[in-house]
Scaffold this active site. Structure first.
Site, short mmCIF file in Angstrom:
data_model
loop_
_atom_site.label_atom_id
_atom_site.label_comp_id
_atom_site.label_asym_id
_atom_site.label_seq_id
_atom_site.Cartn_x
_atom_site.Cartn_y
_atom_site.Cartn_z
N LYS A 49 0.85 -1.20 0.00
CA LYS A 49 0.00 0.00 0.00
C LYS A 49 0.88 1.25 0.00
O LYS A 49 0.63 2.20 -0.75
CB LYS A 49 -0.93 -0.01 1.23
CG LYS A 49 -2.05 -1.03 1.11
CD LYS A 49 -2.81 -1.24 2.42
CE LYS A 49 -3.83 -2.37 2.25
NZ LYS A 49 -4.48 -2.77 3.49
N GLN A 93 -4.62 -1.41 9.99
CA GLN A 93 -4.47 -2.70 9.28
C GLN A 93 -5.00 -3.85 10.14
O GLN A 93 -4.66 -3.96 11.33
CB GLN A 93 -2.98 -2.91 8.95
CG GLN A 93 -2.70 -4.17 8.18
CD GLN A 93 -3.31 -4.17 6.77
OE1 GLN A 93 -3.30 -3.16 6.08
NE2 GLN A 93 -3.85 -5.30 6.36
N ASP A 116 -10.96 3.11 4.49
CA ASP A 116 -11.33 1.70 4.32
C ASP A 116 -12.85 1.55 4.31
O ASP A 116 -13.36 0.46 4.03
CB ASP A 116 -10.73 0.83 5.44
CG ASP A 116 -9.57 -0.01 4.95
OD1 ASP A 116 -9.47 -0.24 3.72
OD2 ASP A 116 -8.77 -0.46 5.80
#
Ligand code: NAP
Length: 277
Positions: A49, A93, A116
């Protein structure tokens, strides 16, 4: 012959487009990632990422927390990133260590920075069809992948293995919006194969290496493998790709859904930055 549904090609188109947008922006969009603990798969995803963001001129900052850090330390960091005006969007994460209440952490994220798309605000907006939301990256990436390969969704039977908040549930909703008929399976599903065999589109997000065997798949179906696991030190998906590809179109692991997730995350960060400019 059946198609290997690579995620790399559609993702590179999305990333190329993102790069052009970033060039026109007054300042570089800034993504932050909180990584707690040292899960090796998470380390790899985070690295990808960050590399992808930086490769198109974005800023990316990694905040590490020890796996034994307390929930209040993590919440403190989330609050700090919420307040930090130099950061456009951030993610925490997953998976997080067992002692962390994941929903509580997600809910602490400012919905305007929730790239997200996991907060109840953004999930709720998605369910209500309110356009100013961040769509969850992985399910959105799967939809874009199906569109890229011109797979009809409307009227098709779709079976999803997995009812997690990150993939299974939001994906079911998105596919329903596209007029598919959805079956969602999970670890308590009585006869998994009965549901997988009838699917025109089969999507597995269980995290169980090679759970889906060729005899569980309909000839000519589209199979999307979201799961990531490990067999003998090799990264594999939920699907026994080698055999399934002989009878159905199938996405590989690695190189399937993963690059699409990254591309969608990057798109969301740009969107977050544009909203703040
Ligand atoms: P999760 O929340 O733990 O959900 C896993 C789901 O799989 C659960 O609903 C579970 O059922 C179901 N399941 C487990 N074993 C099963 C079995 N034998 N038969 C049928 N269903 C079974 O996980 P997640 O966050 O959705 O992630 C799923 C997988 O996708 C993981 O491997 C993760 O690494 C991967 N992933 C990949 C990407 C990417 O970008 N490539 C992104 C996100 C996630 P119960 O609900 O009954 O427990």
């Amino acid at each position: 012959m059946y198609t290997t549904l690579s995620g790399r090609e559609p993702a590179s188109g999305i990333i190329e487009n993102a790069k052009h947008i970033v060039k026109t922006m007054k300042r570089a969009p800034h993504l932050a990632i909180i990584l707690m603990g040292n899960d090796s798969a998470s380390e790899l995803y985070v690295r990808k990422k960050i590399q992808k963001a930086e490769s198109i001129g974005m800023l990316a900052t990694l905040f590490r927390l020890d796996g034994n850090a307390s929930e209040s330390e993590l919440l403190g960091l989330v609050k700090r990133l919420n307040m930090d005006t130099s950061i456009d969007g951030f993610i925490v994460q997953s998976p997080l260590p067992k002692h962390i209440d994941y929903p509580r952490v997600v809910e602490a994220i400012d919905p305007g920075k929730d790239v997200d798309g996991w907060t109840s605000t953004n999930m709720g907006r998605m369910f209500l069809g309110i356009s100013e939301t961040f769509m969850p990256a992985t399910p959105m990436g799967i939809i874009k992948m199906l569109d890229y390969y011109k797979v009809d969704i409307a009227g098709k039977d779709v079976t999803i293995i997995g009812r997690g908040n990150v993939v299974g549930k939001p994906l079911a909703f998105m596919l329903l919006e596209r007029s598919a008929t959805i079956t969602i399976c999970h670890s308590r599903t009585g006869n998994l194969a009965e549901h997988t065999k009838k699917a025109d589109i089969l999507i597995s997000a269980a995290g169980k290496p090679h759970l889906v065997k060729a005899d569980m798949v309909r000839e000519g179906a589209y199979v999307i493998d979201v799961g990531t696991g490990n067999i003998g030190g090799k990264t594999v998906g939920d699907v026994d790709f080698e055999n399934v590809i002989k009878k159905a179109h199938c996405s590989p692991v690695p190189g399937g859904v993963g690059p699409m997730t990254v591309a969608m995350l990057i798109s969301n960060v740009i969107e977050a930055a544009l909203r703040r400019l």
